[in-house]
Design an enzyme around this catalytic site. Sequence first.
Site, PDB file in Angstrom:
ATOM      1  N   ASN A   1      33.791  35.688  49.950  1.00  0.00           N
ATOM      2  CA  ASN A   1      34.408  35.971  48.663  1.00  0.00           C
ATOM      3  C   ASN A   1      35.132  34.695  48.234  1.00  0.00           C
ATOM      4  OD1 ASN A   1      35.883  36.853  46.520  1.00  0.00           O
ATOM      5  ND2 ASN A   1      36.819  38.597  47.579  1.00  0.00           N
TER       6      ASN A   1
ATOM      7  N   GLU B   1      35.559  46.544  51.131  1.00  0.00           N
ATOM      8  CA  GLU B   1      34.598  45.848  50.272  1.00  0.00           C
ATOM      9  C   GLU B   1      33.666  44.958  51.083  1.00  0.00           C
ATOM     10  OE1 GLU B   1      38.174  45.140  47.889  1.00  0.00           O
ATOM     11  OE2 GLU B   1      36.823  44.857  46.214  1.00  0.00           O
TER      12      GLU B   1
ATOM     13  N   LEU C   1      44.111  50.974  43.621  1.00  0.00           N
ATOM     14  CA  LEU C   1      45.428  50.470  43.229  1.00  0.00           C
ATOM     15  C   LEU C   1      45.872  49.404  44.218  1.00  0.00           C
ATOM     16  CD1 LEU C   1      47.065  53.968  42.507  1.00  0.00           C
ATOM     17  CD2 LEU C   1      45.776  52.499  40.931  1.00  0.00           C
TER      18      LEU C   1
ATOM     19  N   ASP D   1      54.960  42.755  43.896  1.00  0.00           N
ATOM     20  CA  ASP D   1      54.725  43.479  45.147  1.00  0.00           C
ATOM     21  C   ASP D   1      55.473  44.806  45.102  1.00  0.00           C
ATOM     22  OD1 ASP D   1      54.945  44.396  47.874  1.00  0.00           O
ATOM     23  OD2 ASP D   1      54.214  42.414  48.453  1.00  0.00           O
TER      24      ASP D   1
ATOM     25  N   ARG E   1      30.357  37.952  47.326  1.00  0.00           N
ATOM     26  CA  ARG E   1      30.938  38.733  46.241  1.00  0.00           C
ATOM     27  C   ARG E   1      30.927  37.846  44.999  1.00  0.00           C
ATOM     28  NH1 ARG E   1      37.168  40.518  45.209  1.00  0.00           N
ATOM     29  NH2 ARG E   1      36.722  41.892  43.480  1.00  0.00           N
TER      30      ARG E   1
ATOM     31  N   HIS F   1      35.705  45.699  40.370  1.00  0.00           N
ATOM     32  CA  HIS F   1      35.997  46.406  41.630  1.00  0.00           C
ATOM     33  C   HIS F   1      34.835  47.328  42.024  1.00  0.00           C
ATOM     34  CE1 HIS F   1      40.644  46.122  40.954  1.00  0.00           C
ATOM     35  NE2 HIS F   1      40.238  45.134  41.734  1.00  0.00           N
TER      36      HIS F   1
ATOM     37  N   ILE G   1      48.218  49.829  47.374  1.00  0.00           N
ATOM     38  CA  ILE G   1      49.169  50.832  46.883  1.00  0.00           C
ATOM     39  C   ILE G   1      48.615  52.241  47.116  1.00  0.00           C
ATOM     40  CG2 ILE G   1      50.283  51.750  44.798  1.00  0.00           C
ATOM     41  CD1 ILE G   1      50.375  48.846  43.725  1.00  0.00           C
ATOM     42  N   GLY G   2      47.368  52.445  46.737  1.00  0.00           N
ATOM     43  CA  GLY G   2      46.746  53.770  46.872  1.00  0.00           C
ATOM     44  C   GLY G   2      46.695  54.248  48.315  1.00  0.00           C
ATOM     45  N   GLU G   3      46.534  53.300  49.245  1.00  0.00           N
ATOM     46  CA  GLU G   3      46.424  53.679  50.652  1.00  0.00           C
ATOM     47  C   GLU G   3      47.785  53.870  51.318  1.00  0.00           C
ATOM     48  OE1 GLU G   3      43.991  50.616  52.544  1.00  0.00           O
ATOM     49  OE2 GLU G   3      42.600  50.727  50.858  1.00  0.00           O
TER      50      GLU G   3
ATOM     51  N   ARG H   1      49.201  41.898  35.837  1.00  0.00           N
ATOM     52  CA  ARG H   1      48.425  42.100  34.601  1.00  0.00           C
ATOM     53  C   ARG H   1      48.941  43.326  33.850  1.00  0.00           C
ATOM     54  NH1 ARG H   1      42.527  41.867  37.152  1.00  0.00           N
ATOM     55  NH2 ARG H   1      43.553  41.179  39.051  1.00  0.00           N
TER      56      ARG H   1
END
Length: 410
Positions: free
Chosen positions: A28, A396, A219, A293, A102, A191, A342-344, A251
Amino acid sequence: MSDSVSNTTFSDRNSGKSDLINPTLVLNCGSSSIKYALISEDESTRITGLAENLGLDTARIKHTTLNGEKLEITIPGGRHELALQKILALLEQYHFVAVGHRVVHGGREYSKAVRVDAHVLEEVKRLKILAPLHNPANALGIEAVQAIYPDIPQVVVFDTAFHQTMPAVAYRYPIPKALYEEEKIRRYGFHGTSHAYVSERASHITTAKGPHGWLTAHLGNGCSAAAVYDGKSLDTSMGLTPLEGLMMGTRSGDVDPGLHIHLKRLLGMSLEEINDMLNNDSGLLGISGLSNDLRTIEQAANEGHVDAQLAIEIFCYRAGKYLASLSCALPEFTGIVFTGGIGENSVTTRARILDVMRHFGIKFSEDKNKSLFGGGEGSFHDEDSSIELWVIPTDEECQIAKETRQTLGF
Ligand code: ADP
C-alpha cells in the site's frame, strides 16, 4: 531475483522461513508512507511493516519479523524507491509468488482487481486526475517491483472497484450530464476492500438466511459507510473524492458546496486553501481543536472539555444520520457492521450512533457491546432486535492478498 538487493544485509534475513507458504506481498504505497504485509497462502501467517516519513530525512522502516522481532531501518534521503528496495530486500528470502497493490482510484474502468501489464500501469497513472496524491505513489510501487522482480506477477486492487456495482441513482450527482459523460464526474466510493471484507465476513458468520443487506461502517481516521446487498455495494458515503460523507479525523465530510464560494468571497481563500482546510484541519480535529485521535478527544470529553464533547456528538450524529439514509438503498436490512479503529474499539461511539438511529427498533446488550474491542469479533444485538449488530475487525491486507490470488488463478 535481482542481485541488486539480494546482498543487502539485515538482522532478520535468516529468521524462520518455513511458515510462510507461497506468500503474497501486499503493498500500500502512499504519498508519504508504504504499508506492507507478506501473507501466507492459507492466510494464517504474516509479516508486516511500515515505511514512514517518506520524503523527509527522518524516513524509516518499522519492520516486524516472522519471529516478532522489531527492526527500524533508516532510509537516507527518504526516497520512495529506496524504501521499496529495502522492503523488498527484507522480504526476498520468503520467495513471494505475487504482489498485490492497493490502488486508490480505478475510475469507471475497473470493477475488479486486474493483473498488471503495460496498459494497466498506464491507466493507474492516467487516473491520477481523480486521485492526484495517491495513484502516482501506487504506480511508483508497481514500477519498483517490476524493476527488481520482472517475473513476479502483480495485481492492482482498486479501492473504488467494489463500489462499481452502485446503480446510477446512487453514483450520479445532480449536475449537468456532460460533466459525467465527458469528465467522469460521478460518485466512486472508497475503502472498497474493507467494505468487501467485512460484509463478506458478516454474511459468513451470521445465522440469518441470505441474501443479506448490510450497512458497513468503516470508522477510522478516514470514515465511510456502505450499503451492501447480496455481496454488492449499492451505495456508499464517499463520492468523487474521499472527502464526501461522514465526518472523519481531519476531513469534514459533507458540507454545503456553497461553502467554497462563500469563503473565497469572505476571506479571499483560494480553492487549494479551502480544499486543504476541509481535508486536513476539519473533522474531529477541527471541532475539538485538540486532535484527530478519538482516544485523546474521549479523554478530554470525560474531563469536561466542551468542544471535545461536541466533536463526539457531531461525529456520532452524522454517522447515525448517514447510516439511516443508506438503509434506503437496501432491499432488506440484515444488520450493521462496525469496523476501523473507532468502529472496532470505541464502545461508546457505537452506542451513541445507535442511539441516533433510535426509531429503527434496534436493541442491544450494553455488556456485549462493552466486550467487543481490541480486535474482538462478535455480535451485540438482542434476540428481538430489528437488525443484527456486528463488530468485525477489518483486514484489507488479507482481502487484497485474496483478490490477488483469485485474479492470478492461484
Ligand atoms: P486509519 O484510517 O488511519 O487506518 P484506524 O482505522 O487505525 O485509522 O483508526 C484510527 C482511529 O481509531 C483514531 O481516531 C483512534 O483514536 C481510534 N481508536 C483506536 N483505538 C481506539 C480506542 N480504544 N478507543 C477509541 N478510539 C480508538
